[in-house]
Design an enzyme around this catalytic site. Structure first.
Site, PDB file in Angstrom:
ATOM      1  N   ARG A 188       1.069  -1.190   0.105  1.00 44.23           N
ATOM      2  CA  ARG A 188      -0.104  -0.187   0.146  1.00 44.23           C
ATOM      3  C   ARG A 188       0.735   1.080   0.039  1.00 44.23           C
ATOM      4  O   ARG A 188       0.396   2.263  -0.353  1.00 44.23           O
ATOM      5  CB  ARG A 188      -1.026  -0.056   0.975  1.00 44.23           C
ATOM      6  CG  ARG A 188      -1.825  -1.069   1.007  1.00 44.23           C
ATOM      7  CD  ARG A 188      -3.267  -1.080   1.839  1.00 44.23           C
ATOM      8  NE  ARG A 188      -2.671  -1.229   3.342  1.00 44.23           N
ATOM      9  CZ  ARG A 188      -2.916  -1.963   4.295  1.00 44.23           C
ATOM     10  NH1 ARG A 188      -4.056  -2.846   3.923  1.00 44.23           N
ATOM     11  NH2 ARG A 188      -2.458  -2.206   5.311  1.00 44.23           N
TER      12      ARG A 188
ATOM     13  N   GLU B 137       3.835  -9.160  15.662  1.00 47.56           N
ATOM     14  CA  GLU B 137       3.126  -9.780  17.021  1.00 47.56           C
ATOM     15  C   GLU B 137       3.171 -11.207  17.123  1.00 47.56           C
ATOM     16  O   GLU B 137       3.684 -11.535  18.243  1.00 47.56           O
ATOM     17  CB  GLU B 137       1.775  -9.347  17.002  1.00 47.56           C
ATOM     18  CG  GLU B 137       0.666  -9.488  18.346  1.00 47.56           C
ATOM     19  CD  GLU B 137      -0.539  -9.103  18.170  1.00 47.56           C
ATOM     20  OE1 GLU B 137      -1.393  -9.388  19.232  1.00 47.56           O
ATOM     21  OE2 GLU B 137      -0.945  -8.380  17.090  1.00 47.56           O
TER      22      GLU B 137
END
Length: 178
Positions: free
Chosen positions: A64, A101
């Site tokens: 993006r 994460e």
């Protein structure tokens, strides 16, 4: 600095998708911005204005970061350099591993495309925790260049990504903040 009118237009255009991609996440869907060419042009003009005369090249983070990054580079008349996920660029590449994460990931750029001494703008659509952007900045520094600026369409203030980028002594700019 973005005008209040641009901020309002973007807030009216970007869609909030609750519980995507997982429950508890409020996904900010920027895709409606691309349905309005005039709005897209305003976003590019704003992002380019902040960097004009301050950078020698723009690095966009896959994928993006390419959506606005290429147009920013064109508006600034400077090179655009891809930062991609590992294994997507032909060798020789420079790599940087970073933590997610749950696990880790690697990003890469082609060796030699970032030149020593260049002032680099790193662009992505959204700043969250800053892990990927920090790794991109380390890629820039490994090649003897300086991160002059970071830019984003959106910054998520509660995830403290901006704090992670302070060590690079570069301007951090985003149009919207949630």
């Amino acid at each position: 600095m973005a005008s209040q009118e641009l901020i309002r237009k973007l807030e009216d255009t970007i869609e909030n998708i609750p519980d995507f991609p997982i429950p508890g996440i409020q996904f900010k869907d920027i895709s409606p911005v691309f349905l309005d060419s005039k709005l897209y042009e305003e976003v590019i003009a704003d992002l380019a204005a902040v960097s004009r005369g301050k950078v020698d090249a723009v690095c966009g983070i896959e994928s993006r970061g390419y959506l606005f990054g290429i147009a920013i580079a064109v508006a600034l008349e400077v090179p655009f350099i891809l930062i991609r996920k590992a294994g997507k660029l032909p060798p020789p590449v420079i790599s940087e591993k970073y933590d997610l994460e749950y696990g880790s990931a690697v990003i890469e750029t082609r060796e030699g495309q970032i030149k020593p001494g260049q002032r680099i703008l790193i662009h992505d659509d959204l700043l969250a925790t800053g892990g990927t952007t920090e790794a991109a900045a380390k890629l820039v520094e490994k090649q003897g260049a300086t991160v002059a600026q970071f830019s984003f369409l959106i910054g998520l203030k509660d995830l403290n990504g901006k704090e992670k980028l302070k060590k690079f002594n570069a301007e951090v700019y985003h149009i919207l903040e949630y």
